[in-house]
Scaffold this motif. Structure first.
Motif, mmCIF file in Angstrom:
data_model
loop_
_atom_site.group_PDB
_atom_site.id
_atom_site.type_symbol
_atom_site.label_atom_id
_atom_site.label_comp_id
_atom_site.label_asym_id
_atom_site.label_seq_id
_atom_site.Cartn_x
_atom_site.Cartn_y
_atom_site.Cartn_z
ATOM 1 N N TRP A 68 15.456 73.215 -0.597
ATOM 2 C CA TRP A 68 15.848 72.053 0.223
ATOM 3 C C TRP A 68 15.856 72.447 1.687
ATOM 4 O O TRP A 68 16.323 73.518 2.071
ATOM 5 C CB TRP A 68 17.244 71.552 -0.211
ATOM 6 C CG TRP A 68 18.138 72.675 -0.651
ATOM 7 C CD1 TRP A 68 18.792 73.581 0.139
ATOM 8 C CD2 TRP A 68 18.451 73.054 -2.013
ATOM 9 N NE1 TRP A 68 19.493 74.479 -0.630
ATOM 10 C CE2 TRP A 68 19.303 74.189 -1.945
ATOM 11 C CE3 TRP A 68 18.113 72.547 -3.255
ATOM 12 C CZ2 TRP A 68 19.806 74.815 -3.086
ATOM 13 C CZ3 TRP A 68 18.608 73.191 -4.384
ATOM 14 C CH2 TRP A 68 19.445 74.289 -4.296
ATOM 15 N N PHE A 105 16.751 70.323 5.257
ATOM 16 C CA PHE A 105 17.144 69.041 5.849
ATOM 17 C C PHE A 105 17.321 69.180 7.355
ATOM 18 O O PHE A 105 17.707 70.234 7.856
ATOM 19 C CB PHE A 105 18.445 68.525 5.206
ATOM 20 C CG PHE A 105 18.193 67.846 3.889
ATOM 21 C CD1 PHE A 105 17.740 68.574 2.790
ATOM 22 C CD2 PHE A 105 18.350 66.480 3.744
ATOM 23 C CE1 PHE A 105 17.455 67.953 1.570
ATOM 24 C CE2 PHE A 105 18.081 65.844 2.536
ATOM 25 C CZ PHE A 105 17.636 66.573 1.446
ATOM 26 N N GLY A 131 25.869 67.537 5.880
ATOM 27 C CA GLY A 131 27.276 67.155 5.746
ATOM 28 C C GLY A 131 27.505 65.793 5.117
ATOM 29 O O GLY A 131 28.581 65.210 5.236
ATOM 30 N N ALA A 137 21.420 66.686 0.389
ATOM 31 C CA ALA A 137 20.625 67.753 -0.245
ATOM 32 C C ALA A 137 21.000 67.872 -1.723
ATOM 33 O O ALA A 137 20.128 67.969 -2.598
ATOM 34 C CB ALA A 137 20.844 69.078 0.482
ATOM 35 N N THR A 138 22.292 67.862 -2.001
ATOM 36 C CA THR A 138 22.739 67.968 -3.398
ATOM 37 C C THR A 138 22.236 66.778 -4.216
ATOM 38 O O THR A 138 21.757 66.937 -5.343
ATOM 39 C CB THR A 138 24.276 68.072 -3.453
ATOM 40 O OG1 THR A 138 24.669 69.242 -2.727
ATOM 41 C CG2 THR A 138 24.788 68.174 -4.864
ATOM 42 N N ASN A 181 23.381 82.570 3.951
ATOM 43 C CA ASN A 181 23.187 81.123 4.089
ATOM 44 C C ASN A 181 24.262 80.372 3.284
ATOM 45 O O ASN A 181 24.036 79.866 2.189
ATOM 46 C CB ASN A 181 21.775 80.743 3.638
ATOM 47 C CG ASN A 181 21.419 79.318 4.007
ATOM 48 O OD1 ASN A 181 22.275 78.530 4.401
ATOM 49 N ND2 ASN A 181 20.146 78.987 3.887
ATOM 50 N N ARG A 199 25.766 77.528 3.639
ATOM 51 C CA ARG A 199 25.574 76.102 3.314
ATOM 52 C C ARG A 199 24.698 75.945 2.072
ATOM 53 O O ARG A 199 24.970 75.109 1.203
ATOM 54 C CB ARG A 199 24.923 75.369 4.490
ATOM 55 C CG ARG A 199 25.918 74.911 5.517
ATOM 56 C CD ARG A 199 25.273 73.970 6.523
ATOM 57 N NE ARG A 199 26.295 73.344 7.320
ATOM 58 C CZ ARG A 199 26.886 72.193 7.044
ATOM 59 N NH1 ARG A 199 26.540 71.487 6.007
ATOM 60 N NH2 ARG A 199 27.826 71.721 7.835
ATOM 61 N N ARG A 204 26.527 76.860 -1.031
ATOM 62 C CA ARG A 204 27.436 75.788 -1.488
ATOM 63 C C ARG A 204 26.652 74.708 -2.262
ATOM 64 O O ARG A 204 27.148 74.143 -3.229
ATOM 65 C CB ARG A 204 28.197 75.184 -0.305
ATOM 66 C CG ARG A 204 29.288 76.113 0.216
ATOM 67 C CD ARG A 204 30.419 75.342 0.894
ATOM 68 N NE ARG A 204 30.019 74.676 2.118
ATOM 69 C CZ ARG A 204 29.958 75.243 3.316
ATOM 70 N NH1 ARG A 204 30.279 76.522 3.453
ATOM 71 N NH2 ARG A 204 29.598 74.548 4.370
ATOM 72 N N ARG A 243 27.429 73.510 -6.001
ATOM 73 C CA ARG A 243 27.655 72.103 -6.378
ATOM 74 C C ARG A 243 26.718 71.675 -7.505
ATOM 75 O O ARG A 243 27.049 70.778 -8.281
ATOM 76 C CB ARG A 243 27.461 71.193 -5.159
ATOM 77 C CG ARG A 243 28.663 71.144 -4.240
ATOM 78 C CD ARG A 243 28.535 70.046 -3.191
ATOM 79 N NE ARG A 243 27.638 70.419 -2.137
ATOM 80 C CZ ARG A 243 28.000 71.101 -1.035
ATOM 81 N NH1 ARG A 243 29.254 71.455 -0.852
ATOM 82 N NH2 ARG A 243 27.118 71.402 -0.117
HETATM 83 C C1 LIG Z 1 21.121 73.994 3.081
HETATM 84 C C2 LIG Z 1 21.290 72.551 3.517
HETATM 85 C C3 LIG Z 1 20.250 71.677 2.838
HETATM 86 C C4 LIG Z 1 22.708 72.098 3.126
HETATM 87 O O1 LIG Z 1 22.941 70.812 3.645
HETATM 88 P P1 LIG Z 1 24.386 70.148 3.470
HETATM 89 O O2 LIG Z 1 24.320 68.834 4.109
HETATM 90 O O3 LIG Z 1 25.435 71.114 3.865
HETATM 91 O O4 LIG Z 1 24.512 70.030 1.871
HETATM 92 P P2 LIG Z 1 24.842 68.758 0.992
HETATM 93 O O5 LIG Z 1 23.808 67.748 1.131
HETATM 94 O O6 LIG Z 1 25.126 69.249 -0.371
HETATM 95 O O7 LIG Z 1 26.142 68.188 1.671
HETATM 96 C C5 LIG Z 1 27.394 68.719 1.327
HETATM 97 C C6 LIG Z 1 28.383 68.494 2.418
HETATM 98 O O8 LIG Z 1 28.468 67.109 2.693
HETATM 99 C C7 LIG Z 1 29.837 66.668 2.568
HETATM 100 N N1 LIG Z 1 29.825 65.238 2.183
HETATM 101 C C8 LIG Z 1 30.145 64.237 3.031
HETATM 102 N N2 LIG Z 1 29.963 63.054 2.415
HETATM 103 C C9 LIG Z 1 29.556 63.312 1.158
HETATM 104 C C10 LIG Z 1 29.219 62.496 0.047
HETATM 105 N N3 LIG Z 1 29.266 61.155 0.124
HETATM 106 N N4 LIG Z 1 28.810 63.095 -1.095
HETATM 107 C C11 LIG Z 1 28.748 64.434 -1.190
HETATM 108 N N5 LIG Z 1 29.044 65.267 -0.152
HETATM 109 C C12 LIG Z 1 29.454 64.698 1.012
HETATM 110 C C13 LIG Z 1 30.423 67.646 1.577
HETATM 111 O O9 LIG Z 1 31.822 67.728 1.689
HETATM 112 C C14 LIG Z 1 29.762 68.954 1.993
HETATM 113 O O10 LIG Z 1 30.359 69.501 3.131
HETATM 114 P P3 LIG Z 1 30.809 71.065 3.170
HETATM 115 O O11 LIG Z 1 29.644 71.885 2.684
HETATM 116 O O12 LIG Z 1 31.102 71.266 4.600
HETATM 117 O O13 LIG Z 1 31.946 71.172 2.248
HETATM 118 C C15 LIG Z 1 21.113 72.415 5.053
HETATM 119 O O14 LIG Z 1 22.124 73.161 5.688
HETATM 120 C C16 LIG Z 1 19.760 72.893 5.539
HETATM 121 O O15 LIG Z 1 18.771 72.175 5.471
HETATM 122 N N6 LIG Z 1 19.713 74.139 6.069
HETATM 123 C C17 LIG Z 1 18.494 74.704 6.630
HETATM 124 C C18 LIG Z 1 17.447 74.998 5.580
HETATM 125 C C19 LIG Z 1 18.000 75.867 4.471
HETATM 126 O O16 LIG Z 1 18.863 76.691 4.666
HETATM 127 N N7 LIG Z 1 17.426 75.664 3.267
HETATM 128 C C20 LIG Z 1 17.805 76.469 2.114
HETATM 129 C C21 LIG Z 1 17.102 77.758 2.100
HETATM 130 S S1 LIG Z 1 17.669 78.737 0.742
#
Ligand SMILES: CC(C)(COP(=O)(O)OP(=O)(O)OC[C@H]1O[C@@H](n2cnc3c(N)ncnc32)[C@H](O)[C@@H]1OP(=O)(O)O)[C@@H](O)C(=O)NCCC(=O)NCCS
Length: 182
Positions: free
Chosen positions: A101, A103, A109, A113-114, A141, A143, A146, A150
């Motif tokens: 993923w 984003f 946040g 992604a999940t 990494n 994030r 996490r 999840r």
């Molecule tokens: C890795 C990445 C995709 C994670 O994105 P993210 O937005 O943190 O992940 P999610 O989509 O699962 O969102 C979860 C967060 O949204 C929050 N959230 C807010 N509203 C929400 C909802 N309605 N439903 C679920 N989660 C929600 C959660 O609490 C969680 O926050 P937290 O991690 O601070 O506790 C992103 O950081 C990214 O693109 N990074 C760069 C590329 C990368 O690292 N790719 C992976 C290589 S291994």
């Protein structure tokens, strides 16, 4: 591929019309620092070449690919979700499939992604019949780790067997795990 989740649409990338949205992902070092292909793509040509490289990597493997995640209300591509051959220590396909993923930071946040990954895991298990789907990440990494937690992926610990031998943290989920209630 065309898949709807409660908040998102997952579809093929359209490199001609999606390039500006793709630059918001792959032209940002907050994203590229964490991913295998670290080139910083700030031009239409560069980002289109990246999408083509992803397409080429998946081409020999039916059903695998790299897809655009769209926020339908805004008609904007906010991320990528992928099922791809996992490169081994020699950077050739290892025979395993990884989920990934990427984003744009503006859309972190919100759980997008999940949500996208959950849908694509189901495609991998139910439609493609994959027995196991892997995920790898740089150990720092947090994030991405996490997201893996999840998704209830199993943590297999540190590995140097993938992506040319980098030290990565390896996770997986099996089709059997997926059919159990979580
Ligand atoms: C890795 C990445 C995709 C994670 O994105 P993210 O937005 O943190 O992940 P999610 O989509 O699962 O969102 C979860 C967060 O949204 C929050 N959230 C807010 N509203 C929400 C909802 N309605 N439903 C679920 N989660 C929600 C959660 O609490 C969680 O926050 P937290 O991690 O601070 O506790 C992103 O950081 C990214 O693109 N990074 C760069 C590329 C990368 O690292 N790719 C992976 C290589 S291994």
């Amino acid at each position: 591929m065309r898949l709807e989740t409660s908040r998102l649409l997952i579809r093929d990338w359209h490199p001609e019309t999606d390039a500006a949205d793709a630059i918001a992902i792959y032209g940002d070092p907050q994203v590229t620092q964490w991913i295998g292909d670290k080139s910083l793509d700030t031009t239409v040509e560069a980002v289109q070449a990246r999408l083509q490289r992803y397409r080429d990597r998946a081409a020999a493997f039916p059903g695998l690919g790299c897809w655009a995640v769209v926020q339908p209300a805004e008609q904007t591509v906010i991320g990528t979700v992928l099922l791809m051959p996992l490169p081994g220590r020699d950077n050739q396909p290892s025979g395993k499939v990884e989920i990934g993923w990427h984003f744009r930071p503006a859309s972190w946040g919100h759980g997008y992604a999940t949500e996208a990954a959950q849908a694509v895991l189901q495609v991998g298990f139910a439609t493609l019949g994959l027995p196991t789907i892997y995920a790898v990440t740089l150990p720092e990494n947090e994030r991405s780790i996490r997201v893996m937690q999840r998704l209830h992926l199993t943590d297999l610990g540190s590995s140097q067997d993938y992506y040319g031998g980098y030290t990565l943290r390896l996770f997986c989920r099996t089709r059997e795990d997926s059919s159990k209630p979580s």
